[in-house]
Design an enzyme around this catalytic site. Structure first.
Site, PDB file in Angstrom:
ATOM      1  N   GLN A 203       0.813  -1.213   0.000  1.00 42.37           N
ATOM      2  CA  GLN A 203       0.000   0.000   0.000  1.00 42.37           C
ATOM      3  C   GLN A 203       0.850   1.268   0.000  1.00 42.37           C
ATOM      4  O   GLN A 203       0.311   2.373   0.114  1.00 42.37           O
ATOM      5  CB  GLN A 203      -0.917  -0.002   1.230  1.00 42.37           C
ATOM      6  CG  GLN A 203      -1.893  -1.161   1.254  1.00 42.37           C
ATOM      7  CD  GLN A 203      -2.602  -1.343   2.593  1.00 42.37           C
ATOM      8  OE1 GLN A 203      -2.329  -0.624   3.559  1.00 42.37           O
ATOM      9  NE2 GLN A 203      -3.504  -2.299   2.657  1.00 42.37           N
TER      10      GLN A 203
ATOM     11  N   HIS B 282      -0.745  -0.397   5.811  1.00 48.09           N
ATOM     12  CA  HIS B 282      -1.243   0.443   6.907  1.00 48.09           C
ATOM     13  C   HIS B 282      -0.344   1.658   7.129  1.00 48.09           C
ATOM     14  O   HIS B 282       0.164   1.887   8.226  1.00 48.09           O
ATOM     15  CB  HIS B 282      -1.398  -0.370   8.195  1.00 48.09           C
ATOM     16  CG  HIS B 282      -2.556  -1.313   8.174  1.00 48.09           C
ATOM     17  ND1 HIS B 282      -3.202  -1.747   9.316  1.00 48.09           N
ATOM     18  CD2 HIS B 282      -3.202  -1.914   7.151  1.00 48.09           C
ATOM     19  CE1 HIS B 282      -4.178  -2.576   8.988  1.00 48.09           C
ATOM     20  NE2 HIS B 282      -4.195  -2.696   7.670  1.00 48.09           N
TER      21      HIS B 282
ATOM     22  N   GLU C  34     -14.661   2.794  11.240  1.00 54.74           N
ATOM     23  CA  GLU C  34     -15.133   3.870  12.110  1.00 54.74           C
ATOM     24  C   GLU C  34     -15.119   5.234  11.436  1.00 54.74           C
ATOM     25  O   GLU C  34     -14.295   5.495  10.559  1.00 54.74           O
ATOM     26  CB  GLU C  34     -14.243   3.960  13.369  1.00 54.74           C
ATOM     27  CG  GLU C  34     -14.249   2.732  14.249  1.00 54.74           C
ATOM     28  CD  GLU C  34     -13.359   2.884  15.470  1.00 54.74           C
ATOM     29  OE1 GLU C  34     -13.337   1.945  16.283  1.00 54.74           O
ATOM     30  OE2 GLU C  34     -12.696   3.941  15.621  1.00 54.74           O
TER      31      GLU C  34
ATOM     32  N   TYR D 217      -8.628   6.963  20.769  1.00 52.40           N
ATOM     33  CA  TYR D 217      -9.767   6.378  20.061  1.00 52.40           C
ATOM     34  C   TYR D 217      -9.798   4.856  20.123  1.00 52.40           C
ATOM     35  O   TYR D 217     -10.556   4.235  19.389  1.00 52.40           O
ATOM     36  CB  TYR D 217      -9.812   6.932  18.637  1.00 52.40           C
ATOM     37  CG  TYR D 217     -10.184   8.399  18.665  1.00 52.40           C
ATOM     38  CD1 TYR D 217     -11.503   8.799  18.628  1.00 52.40           C
ATOM     39  CD2 TYR D 217      -9.199   9.375  18.825  1.00 52.40           C
ATOM     40  CE1 TYR D 217     -11.853  10.134  18.718  1.00 52.40           C
ATOM     41  CE2 TYR D 217      -9.540  10.718  18.917  1.00 52.40           C
ATOM     42  CZ  TYR D 217     -10.874  11.091  18.856  1.00 52.40           C
ATOM     43  OH  TYR D 217     -11.216  12.423  18.972  1.00 52.40           O
TER      44      TYR D 217
ATOM     45  N   TYR E 106      -8.943 -11.249  11.330  1.00 49.05           N
ATOM     46  CA  TYR E 106      -9.282 -11.927  10.079  1.00 49.05           C
ATOM     47  C   TYR E 106      -9.360 -13.439  10.253  1.00 49.05           C
ATOM     48  O   TYR E 106     -10.016 -14.134   9.476  1.00 49.05           O
ATOM     49  CB  TYR E 106      -8.275 -11.566   8.988  1.00 49.05           C
ATOM     50  CG  TYR E 106      -8.302 -10.095   8.630  1.00 49.05           C
ATOM     51  CD1 TYR E 106      -9.423  -9.528   8.032  1.00 49.05           C
ATOM     52  CD2 TYR E 106      -7.222  -9.269   8.910  1.00 49.05           C
ATOM     53  CE1 TYR E 106      -9.462  -8.179   7.718  1.00 49.05           C
ATOM     54  CE2 TYR E 106      -7.248  -7.918   8.596  1.00 49.05           C
ATOM     55  CZ  TYR E 106      -8.369  -7.384   7.996  1.00 49.05           C
ATOM     56  OH  TYR E 106      -8.405  -6.042   7.691  1.00 49.05           O
TER      57      TYR E 106
END
Length: 378
Positions: free
Chosen positions: A84, A145, A240, A250, A261
């Protein structure tokens, strides 16, 4: 591609946590603005007309107001393009029309040690050089991530989302790590003295604005209320939307509504004292990728909504800001593609950037009256 929706509803109903709101209906045009984009990540409208689109491989694709397509390869030292990672977000400088300066997020390093970074470049010459201004201080060895979404605040400081690196989720709760955080810094890369956990200039915690995040990829400030909205990927479930306030925790991974997973439970807690609950969660996951606030009159049905693009669900959602709990509905149901970014154009149209090796930028505009050119709507 031009679609006259006719009897097709603009909105397909979907609700996350509340009863369905009154249906929002209307017709729209769907038009392709740009195509053949290689793993695009973010798009921004040029004030002079046209678009700039980042590709993770390190190139900015510019479409001029005359319709010309330009490829601008960037010189980024140690750019890490894997998984990513790569070239990610783009924000235009306030004086872009004079200087062609942009601000960028991107990953640097290699498979064994990589980082999220922030930098700037002027888009002039054959291969503009990117000056790195800030680098996340915590290394990871995973190509996923990263987070990477940017937001410039009114005081000139920057927020940048930093993911947990997938294998390092416990670090989202550690102030000694910059992973799993929203970071705040000055344009020169220094830590503002009024950050909530500031200690010394070089301490990782001095850069932390909020903590307890997994993979936050949507970040926007409501220009009317000033609220900063963030969306982030949960694991299997538990995506979220959060309303950010400096210093808040949070919850991830102490609190989550999702599962691992593998099917294993990550945490027994869906609430924990001292940690902030999301204002909305998606279970099953939709994989939210970006978020904007819609306050334009072109689509009056969308006023006072967040627009959230999704990857896994291949859809765009409108989230009502004036409902408690928030409700959400799928809009422009003809998309059916992984969506990487959503932008509200100066004309009030909604633009979405699709994901993948053959990405494209599409415009969704109001249905015009017969024989009225689209450019004359506004």
């Amino acid at each position: 591609m031009l679609l006259l929706a006719g009897i097709i509803s603009l909105f397909g109903a979907f609700c996350a946590q509340a009863d369905d709101p009154p249906p929002l209906t209307g017709n729209f045009h769907q038009t392709q603005i740009a195509g053949y984009l290689a793993s695009p990540w973010a798009a921004v409208e040029n004030p002079l007309g046209g678009w700039l689109i980042t590709e993770r491989g390190g190139t900015i694709i510019e479409y001029t107001n005359a319709g010309q397509r330009l490829e601008i390869p960037l010189q980024i030292d140690l750019l890490y393009v894997a998984g990513q990672g790569g070239l990610l977000d783009i924000v235009l400088a306030d004086d872009f029309t004079e200087t062609r300066r942009v601000y960028l997020s991107f990953s640097v390093g290699d498979d064994s040690e990589n980082y999220l970074a922030f930098g700037t470049a002027k888009l002039v010459g054959d291969k503009p050089e990117v000056q790195r201004l800030f680098t996340v201080k915590t290394a990871k060895d995973t190509p996923v991530h990263f987070g990477g979404r940017l937001l410039k605040l009114a005081d000139g400081t920057w927020l940048m989302t930093s993911g947990d690196g997938f294998d390092y989720r416990e670090q989202a709760q550690q102030k000694s790590s910059m992973l799993g955080k929203v970071l705040r810094f000055n344009e020169d890369g220094s830590a503002p003295l009024n950050n909530p956990f500031y200690t010394t200039p070089d301490a990782p915690q001095s850069y932390i604005y909020t903590l307890g995040h997994r993979n936050p990829q949507g970040l926007v400030q409501d220009p009317e209320s000033g609220t900063i909205w963030l969306n982030e990927h949960g694991p299997d479930g538990g995506d979220e939307i959060n309303a950010l306030e400096a210093g808040n925790n949070y919850g991830w991974p102490v609190v989550t509504l999702g599962m691992d997973y593998s099917g294993a439970k990550i945490s027994p807690f869906t609430h924990y004292d001292g940690m902030v609950d999301p204002v909305l969660n998606w279970t099953p996951s939709i994989a939210p990728s970006s978020v904007v606030v819609y306050q334009d009159s072109a689509f009056p049905e969308l006023a006072n909504h967040l627009l959230v693009s999704s990857l896994k669900d291949q859809a765009l959602y409108a989230v009502a800001l004036d409902q408690n709990p928030m409700s959400t509905m799928q809009i422009f149901a003809t998309i059916n593609e992984r969506l990487r970014d959503v932008i509200v154009g100066r004309d009030g149209s909604v633009y979405v950037l699709t994901d993948g090796e053959r990405g494209r930028l599409m415009r969704f505009s109001p249905l015009r009256a017969e024989n009225v050119p689209e450019h004359s709507l506004r």
